[in-house]
Design a protein around this motif. Structure first.
Motif, PDB file in Angstrom:
ATOM      1  N   VAL A  13      69.357  43.559  47.449  1.00  0.00           N
ATOM      2  CA  VAL A  13      68.470  42.513  47.547  1.00  0.00           C
ATOM      3  C   VAL A  13      67.124  42.882  46.667  1.00  0.00           C
ATOM      4  O   VAL A  13      66.571  41.860  45.896  1.00  0.00           O
ATOM      5  N   ASN A  14      66.680  44.072  46.711  1.00  0.00           N
ATOM      6  CA  ASN A  14      65.692  44.747  45.899  1.00  0.00           C
ATOM      7  C   ASN A  14      65.836  44.431  44.322  1.00  0.00           C
ATOM      8  O   ASN A  14      65.052  43.981  43.670  1.00  0.00           O
ATOM      9  N   GLN A  56      63.101  42.850  56.629  1.00  0.00           N
ATOM     10  CA  GLN A  56      64.019  42.479  55.783  1.00  0.00           C
ATOM     11  C   GLN A  56      63.377  41.879  54.465  1.00  0.00           C
ATOM     12  O   GLN A  56      62.472  40.991  54.539  1.00  0.00           O
ATOM     13  N   SER A  57      62.951  42.832  53.452  1.00  0.00           N
ATOM     14  CA  SER A  57      62.210  42.338  52.373  1.00  0.00           C
ATOM     15  C   SER A  57      60.703  42.038  52.592  1.00  0.00           C
ATOM     16  O   SER A  57      60.115  41.276  51.850  1.00  0.00           O
ATOM     17  N   PHE A  81      73.942  34.642  51.943  1.00  0.00           N
ATOM     18  CA  PHE A  81      72.798  35.306  51.669  1.00  0.00           C
ATOM     19  C   PHE A  81      71.621  34.329  52.124  1.00  0.00           C
ATOM     20  O   PHE A  81      71.827  32.985  52.173  1.00  0.00           O
ATOM     21  N   ASP A  82      70.392  34.768  52.330  1.00  0.00           N
ATOM     22  CA  ASP A  82      69.403  34.117  52.802  1.00  0.00           C
ATOM     23  C   ASP A  82      68.141  33.981  51.670  1.00  0.00           C
ATOM     24  O   ASP A  82      67.982  35.184  51.419  1.00  0.00           O
ATOM     25  N   ALA A 141      60.898  31.527  44.921  1.00  0.00           N
ATOM     26  CA  ALA A 141      62.020  31.707  45.515  1.00  0.00           C
ATOM     27  C   ALA A 141      62.298  33.018  45.966  1.00  0.00           C
ATOM     28  O   ALA A 141      62.185  34.000  44.723  1.00  0.00           O
ATOM     29  N   LYS A 142      62.638  33.758  46.934  1.00  0.00           N
ATOM     30  CA  LYS A 142      63.096  35.321  46.989  1.00  0.00           C
ATOM     31  C   LYS A 142      64.327  35.324  48.054  1.00  0.00           C
ATOM     32  O   LYS A 142      64.298  34.751  48.762  1.00  0.00           O
ATOM     33  N   LEU A 143      65.184  36.415  47.482  1.00  0.00           N
ATOM     34  CA  LEU A 143      66.174  36.746  48.375  1.00  0.00           C
ATOM     35  C   LEU A 143      65.559  37.720  49.591  1.00  0.00           C
ATOM     36  O   LEU A 143      65.002  38.506  49.268  1.00  0.00           O
ATOM     37  N   VAL A 144      66.310  37.230  50.738  1.00  0.00           N
ATOM     38  CA  VAL A 144      65.815  37.908  51.962  1.00  0.00           C
ATOM     39  C   VAL A 144      66.668  38.902  52.322  1.00  0.00           C
ATOM     40  O   VAL A 144      66.605  40.077  52.685  1.00  0.00           O
TER      41      VAL A 144
END
Length: 315
Positions: free
Chosen positions: A216-217, A131-132, A254-255, A244-247
Protein backbone atom coordinates in the motif's frame (compact mmCIF):
# COMPACT_ATOMS: atom_id res chain seq x y z
CA UNK A 1 -19.61 -18.66 -17.23
CA UNK A 2 -17.15 -19.78 -19.89
CA UNK A 3 -14.02 -17.72 -20.26
CA UNK A 4 -13.03 -17.09 -23.84
CA UNK A 5 -9.55 -15.62 -24.00
CA UNK A 6 -8.80 -13.98 -27.31
CA UNK A 7 -5.37 -13.73 -28.82
CA UNK A 8 -3.61 -10.41 -29.25
CA UNK A 9 -3.86 -10.58 -33.04
CA UNK A 10 -7.66 -10.99 -33.06
CA UNK A 11 -8.46 -8.63 -30.18
CA UNK A 12 -7.93 -5.49 -32.31
CA UNK A 13 -8.03 -5.02 -36.03
CA UNK A 14 -5.64 -2.08 -35.73
CA UNK A 15 -1.95 -2.32 -34.78
CA UNK A 16 -1.39 -2.94 -31.11
CA UNK A 17 -1.15 0.20 -28.97
CA UNK A 18 2.06 0.87 -27.11
CA UNK A 19 2.16 -0.83 -23.75
CA UNK A 20 2.00 1.28 -20.64
CA UNK A 21 5.31 0.90 -18.77
CA UNK A 22 5.14 -1.48 -15.83
CA UNK A 23 5.36 0.42 -12.47
CA UNK A 24 8.73 -0.08 -10.85
CA UNK A 25 7.47 -1.19 -7.48
CA UNK A 26 5.33 -3.91 -9.02
CA UNK A 27 8.11 -5.47 -11.10
CA UNK A 28 9.29 -8.98 -10.39
CA UNK A 29 12.70 -10.64 -10.30
CA UNK A 30 14.51 -9.50 -13.47
CA UNK A 31 14.86 -12.03 -16.30
CA UNK A 32 18.33 -12.18 -17.73
CA UNK A 33 17.49 -11.67 -21.41
CA UNK A 34 15.24 -8.81 -22.50
CA UNK A 35 13.54 -8.80 -19.08
CA UNK A 36 11.66 -5.53 -19.56
CA UNK A 37 9.99 -6.68 -22.77
CA UNK A 38 9.03 -10.03 -21.30
CA UNK A 39 7.59 -8.49 -18.14
CA UNK A 40 5.50 -6.03 -20.16
CA UNK A 41 4.31 -8.75 -22.50
CA UNK A 42 3.11 -10.88 -19.57
CA UNK A 43 1.13 -7.97 -18.12
CA UNK A 44 -0.34 -7.17 -21.54
CA UNK A 45 -1.51 -10.73 -22.13
CA UNK A 46 -3.19 -10.78 -18.75
CA UNK A 47 -4.91 -7.44 -19.23
CA UNK A 48 -6.35 -8.35 -22.63
CA UNK A 49 -8.10 -11.52 -21.46
CA UNK A 50 -11.75 -11.13 -22.39
CA UNK A 51 -14.94 -12.85 -21.29
CA UNK A 52 -18.09 -13.63 -23.21
CA UNK A 53 -20.17 -11.41 -20.92
CA UNK A 54 -19.42 -8.71 -18.30
CA UNK A 55 -17.70 -10.04 -15.20
CA UNK A 56 -19.98 -9.95 -12.17
CA UNK A 57 -18.88 -10.84 -8.68
CA UNK A 58 -21.37 -11.75 -6.00
CA UNK A 59 -21.58 -9.21 -3.22
CA UNK A 60 -20.31 -11.67 -0.66
CA UNK A 61 -17.05 -12.16 -2.59
CA UNK A 62 -16.21 -8.45 -2.82
CA UNK A 63 -14.45 -8.36 0.53
CA UNK A 64 -13.47 -10.65 3.41
CA UNK A 65 -16.22 -11.43 5.92
CA UNK A 66 -16.01 -9.89 9.44
CA UNK A 67 -14.60 -13.12 10.93
CA UNK A 68 -11.67 -13.04 8.49
CA UNK A 69 -11.07 -9.34 9.16
CA UNK A 70 -10.97 -9.97 12.90
CA UNK A 71 -8.53 -12.86 12.50
CA UNK A 72 -6.32 -10.67 10.29
CA UNK A 73 -6.30 -7.86 12.85
CA UNK A 74 -5.33 -10.28 15.62
CA UNK A 75 -2.48 -11.65 13.51
CA UNK A 76 -1.05 -8.25 12.60
CA UNK A 77 -1.30 -6.46 15.95
CA UNK A 78 0.57 -7.45 19.12
CA UNK A 79 -0.86 -4.94 21.64
CA UNK A 80 -4.44 -4.73 22.88
CA UNK A 81 -6.57 -3.54 25.78
CA UNK A 82 -7.73 -6.12 28.33
CA UNK A 83 -10.79 -5.01 30.31
CA UNK A 84 -11.97 -6.90 33.37
CA UNK A 85 -13.85 -6.31 36.61
CA UNK A 86 -11.77 -5.82 39.73
CA UNK A 87 -12.52 -7.52 43.04
CA UNK A 88 -14.43 -4.37 43.99
CA UNK A 89 -16.56 -4.59 40.84
CA UNK A 90 -14.96 -1.70 38.94
CA UNK A 91 -14.23 -2.10 35.21
CA UNK A 92 -10.50 -1.83 34.53
CA UNK A 93 -8.72 -1.70 31.17
CA UNK A 94 -4.97 -2.19 30.75
CA UNK A 95 -2.72 -2.39 27.71
CA UNK A 96 -1.07 -5.77 27.23
CA UNK A 97 1.00 -7.58 24.63
CA UNK A 98 -0.47 -10.74 23.18
CA UNK A 99 0.11 -13.60 20.77
CA UNK A 100 -2.53 -15.81 19.14
CA UNK A 101 -2.79 -19.56 18.72
CA UNK A 102 -3.90 -21.16 15.39
CA UNK A 103 -7.57 -20.56 16.30
CA UNK A 104 -7.03 -16.89 17.08
CA UNK A 105 -7.22 -17.26 20.89
CA UNK A 106 -5.34 -14.39 22.57
CA UNK A 107 -2.39 -15.53 24.69
CA UNK A 108 -1.34 -13.01 27.38
CA UNK A 109 1.56 -12.68 29.77
CA UNK A 110 0.43 -10.91 32.95
CA UNK A 111 2.44 -9.93 35.99
CA UNK A 112 1.25 -10.00 39.58
CA UNK A 113 0.12 -6.37 39.55
CA UNK A 114 -2.45 -6.83 36.78
CA UNK A 115 -3.93 -10.20 37.71
CA UNK A 116 -6.57 -8.93 40.13
CA UNK A 117 -9.69 -10.27 38.46
CA UNK A 118 -13.22 -10.72 39.73
CA UNK A 119 -14.45 -14.20 40.56
CA UNK A 120 -16.32 -14.78 37.27
CA UNK A 121 -13.34 -13.53 35.21
CA UNK A 122 -15.52 -12.08 32.47
CA UNK A 123 -13.47 -9.86 30.21
CA UNK A 124 -13.22 -8.12 26.87
CA UNK A 125 -10.14 -7.76 24.71
CA UNK A 126 -9.98 -4.87 22.26
CA UNK A 127 -7.53 -4.67 19.34
CA UNK A 128 -7.34 -2.16 16.50
CA UNK A 129 -5.27 -1.81 13.34
CA UNK A 130 -4.40 1.49 11.67
CA UNK A 131 -4.47 1.35 7.88
CA UNK A 132 -2.62 4.12 5.97
CA UNK A 133 -3.61 6.62 8.64
CA UNK A 134 -7.08 6.69 7.07
CA UNK A 135 -9.00 3.81 8.64
CA UNK A 136 -8.85 1.88 11.90
CA UNK A 137 -10.62 -1.49 11.75
CA UNK A 138 -10.99 -3.10 15.16
CA UNK A 139 -12.35 -6.12 16.94
CA UNK A 140 -13.43 -6.72 20.51
CA UNK A 141 -13.41 -10.25 21.88
CA UNK A 142 -15.89 -11.06 24.64
CA UNK A 143 -15.01 -14.04 26.80
CA UNK A 144 -13.32 -14.97 30.03
CA UNK A 145 -9.71 -14.86 31.07
CA UNK A 146 -8.41 -18.25 32.18
CA UNK A 147 -5.23 -19.80 33.47
CA UNK A 148 -4.42 -23.07 31.63
CA UNK A 149 -3.67 -25.83 34.13
CA UNK A 150 -2.43 -28.47 31.73
CA UNK A 151 1.39 -28.39 31.66
CA UNK A 152 1.55 -29.57 28.06
CA UNK A 153 -0.80 -26.77 27.06
CA UNK A 154 1.31 -24.23 28.96
CA UNK A 155 4.44 -25.38 27.19
CA UNK A 156 2.65 -25.07 23.85
CA UNK A 157 1.44 -21.55 24.65
CA UNK A 158 4.97 -20.68 25.76
CA UNK A 159 6.19 -21.68 22.28
CA UNK A 160 3.45 -19.54 20.70
CA UNK A 161 4.64 -16.55 22.72
CA UNK A 162 8.29 -17.17 21.91
CA UNK A 163 7.54 -17.41 18.20
CA UNK A 164 5.69 -14.08 18.29
CA UNK A 165 8.15 -12.08 20.39
CA UNK A 166 11.36 -14.10 20.33
CA UNK A 167 11.62 -14.19 24.11
CA UNK A 168 11.23 -16.63 26.97
CA UNK A 169 8.38 -16.14 29.42
CA UNK A 170 7.45 -17.57 32.81
CA UNK A 171 4.72 -20.12 32.15
CA UNK A 172 3.04 -19.18 35.43
CA UNK A 173 2.28 -15.75 33.94
CA UNK A 174 0.52 -17.10 30.84
CA UNK A 175 -3.24 -16.56 30.48
CA UNK A 176 -5.69 -16.94 27.61
CA UNK A 177 -8.91 -15.14 26.73
CA UNK A 178 -11.49 -17.70 25.65
CA UNK A 179 -13.56 -16.42 22.75
CA UNK A 180 -17.34 -16.36 23.23
CA UNK A 181 -18.15 -13.86 20.48
CA UNK A 182 -16.47 -11.01 18.62
CA UNK A 183 -17.58 -7.51 17.64
CA UNK A 184 -15.91 -6.33 14.43
CA UNK A 185 -15.94 -2.68 13.32
CA UNK A 186 -14.62 -1.35 10.02
CA UNK A 187 -13.70 2.00 11.55
CA UNK A 188 -14.57 4.53 14.21
CA UNK A 189 -18.26 5.54 14.17
CA UNK A 190 -19.12 2.46 12.11
CA UNK A 191 -21.83 -0.01 13.08
CA UNK A 192 -20.27 -3.24 14.37
CA UNK A 193 -20.96 -6.79 13.19
CA UNK A 194 -21.16 -9.65 15.67
CA UNK A 195 -19.19 -12.80 14.90
CA UNK A 196 -19.81 -16.16 16.56
CA UNK A 197 -17.05 -18.05 18.30
CA UNK A 198 -17.13 -20.87 15.75
CA UNK A 199 -17.02 -18.50 12.76
CA UNK A 200 -14.08 -16.67 14.29
CA UNK A 201 -12.11 -19.83 15.03
CA UNK A 202 -12.80 -21.38 11.62
CA UNK A 203 -11.92 -18.23 9.66
CA UNK A 204 -8.47 -17.78 8.15
CA UNK A 205 -6.49 -14.53 8.34
CA UNK A 206 -5.91 -12.85 5.00
CA UNK A 207 -2.94 -14.36 3.10
CA UNK A 208 -1.68 -10.91 2.00
CA UNK A 209 -1.51 -9.52 5.53
CA UNK A 210 2.26 -9.69 6.02
CA UNK A 211 3.12 -7.43 3.10
CA UNK A 212 -0.11 -5.43 2.65
CA UNK A 213 1.27 -2.36 4.46
CA UNK A 214 4.42 -2.29 2.35
CA UNK A 215 2.50 -2.73 -0.90
CA UNK A 216 0.00 0.00 0.00
CA UNK A 217 2.76 2.46 0.91
CA UNK A 218 4.71 1.75 -2.28
CA UNK A 219 1.69 2.20 -4.52
CA UNK A 220 0.61 5.41 -2.81
CA UNK A 221 4.15 6.76 -3.18
CA UNK A 222 5.02 5.65 -6.71
CA UNK A 223 1.79 4.83 -8.53
CA UNK A 224 -0.68 7.56 -7.66
CA UNK A 225 -1.43 8.07 -11.37
CA UNK A 226 -2.67 4.49 -11.56
CA UNK A 227 -4.80 4.96 -8.45
CA UNK A 228 -6.49 8.01 -9.97
CA UNK A 229 -7.05 6.09 -13.20
CA UNK A 230 -8.64 3.22 -11.26
CA UNK A 231 -11.24 5.69 -9.93
CA UNK A 232 -12.17 6.79 -13.45
CA UNK A 233 -12.16 3.35 -15.09
CA UNK A 234 -13.29 0.82 -12.48
CA UNK A 235 -15.70 3.00 -10.47
CA UNK A 236 -18.87 4.67 -11.74
CA UNK A 237 -18.81 7.94 -9.80
CA UNK A 238 -21.17 10.91 -10.04
CA UNK A 239 -18.70 13.36 -8.52
CA UNK A 240 -15.27 14.72 -9.36
CA UNK A 241 -12.30 13.24 -7.49
CA UNK A 242 -9.47 15.61 -6.57
CA UNK A 243 -7.37 13.03 -4.74
CA UNK A 244 -7.40 9.27 -4.20
CA UNK A 245 -5.39 7.06 -1.89
CA UNK A 246 -5.07 3.32 -1.41
CA UNK A 247 -6.14 2.25 2.09
CA UNK A 248 -5.74 -1.53 2.15
CA UNK A 249 -5.37 -4.57 -0.05
CA UNK A 250 -6.50 -8.14 0.62
CA UNK A 251 -7.03 -11.35 -1.32
CA UNK A 252 -10.29 -10.14 -2.90
CA UNK A 253 -9.54 -6.53 -3.79
CA UNK A 254 -8.56 -3.15 -2.42
CA UNK A 255 -10.13 -0.10 -0.76
CA UNK A 256 -9.67 3.52 -1.85
CA UNK A 257 -10.46 6.79 -0.12
CA UNK A 258 -11.61 9.50 -2.51
CA UNK A 259 -11.67 13.26 -1.87
CA UNK A 260 -14.19 15.44 -3.67
CA UNK A 261 -14.06 19.26 -3.21
CA UNK A 262 -17.85 19.49 -3.39
CA UNK A 263 -19.04 16.18 -1.93
CA UNK A 264 -16.50 15.25 0.78
CA UNK A 265 -14.71 11.96 1.43
CA UNK A 266 -15.82 8.56 0.14
CA UNK A 267 -14.63 4.98 0.31
CA UNK A 268 -14.92 2.62 -2.65
CA UNK A 269 -14.13 -1.06 -2.93
CA UNK A 270 -12.50 -2.24 -6.18
CA UNK A 271 -12.66 -6.06 -6.42
CA UNK A 272 -10.07 -8.22 -8.13
CA UNK A 273 -11.27 -10.35 -11.05
CA UNK A 274 -10.02 -13.39 -9.15
CA UNK A 275 -8.68 -14.20 -5.70
CA UNK A 276 -4.96 -13.73 -5.10
CA UNK A 277 -3.08 -15.62 -2.42
CA UNK A 278 0.47 -14.26 -2.35
CA UNK A 279 2.59 -11.19 -2.97
CA UNK A 280 3.50 -12.15 -6.52
CA UNK A 281 -0.15 -12.66 -7.41
CA UNK A 282 -1.13 -9.30 -5.89
CA UNK A 283 1.54 -7.44 -7.84
CA UNK A 284 0.61 -9.22 -11.04
CA UNK A 285 -3.04 -8.32 -10.52
CA UNK A 286 -2.20 -4.65 -9.99
CA UNK A 287 -0.06 -4.66 -13.13
CA UNK A 288 -2.88 -6.23 -15.14
CA UNK A 289 -5.50 -3.81 -13.83
CA UNK A 290 -3.20 -0.85 -14.41
CA UNK A 291 -2.49 -1.92 -17.98
CA UNK A 292 -6.15 -2.53 -18.75
CA UNK A 293 -7.23 0.80 -17.21
CA UNK A 294 -4.64 2.63 -19.31
CA UNK A 295 -5.84 0.93 -22.49
CA UNK A 296 -9.49 1.71 -21.73
CA UNK A 297 -8.61 5.32 -20.97
CA UNK A 298 -6.79 5.62 -24.33
CA UNK A 299 -9.70 3.90 -26.16
CA UNK A 300 -7.46 1.00 -27.16
CA UNK A 301 -9.69 -1.49 -25.38
CA UNK A 302 -13.43 -1.72 -24.75
CA UNK A 303 -14.38 -2.32 -21.09
CA UNK A 304 -15.72 -5.85 -20.54
CA UNK A 305 -16.22 -5.52 -16.80
CA UNK A 306 -18.92 -4.04 -14.59
CA UNK A 307 -17.94 -0.76 -12.98
CA UNK A 308 -18.37 -0.38 -9.23
CA UNK A 309 -21.36 1.77 -8.36
CA UNK A 310 -21.46 1.48 -4.59
CA UNK A 311 -19.51 4.08 -2.60
CA UNK A 312 -19.62 4.89 1.11
CA UNK A 313 -19.60 8.42 2.48
CA UNK A 314 -17.01 8.90 5.22
CA UNK A 315 -18.21 11.07 8.10
Amino acid sequence: MLLQTQSLTTHLSLPLPPSKPTPKILSFTPIKQNSFRRTRFRALRCSLSAVSEPTQLETKTHKPVPAEVSRTIMELVSVGTLSTLTQEGWPLGIGVRFAVDPEGTPVLCLNASNRQFSIDRRSSFHVQLEQSGLRTPQCTILGSIDKPENRAMLKYLHSVWKKRFGEEVDEDLIYVVTVERVLQLEDFKEVGMWVTSSDYKNAQPDPLRDFAVKLVNEINTNNIEDINRFCNIYADLNFQVSEAKLVWVDRLGFDLHLWSPQEGIFEVRIPFSREVTDEKGAKSMFNCMSQLAWEVEKNFHTPDFERVKQVKKIA
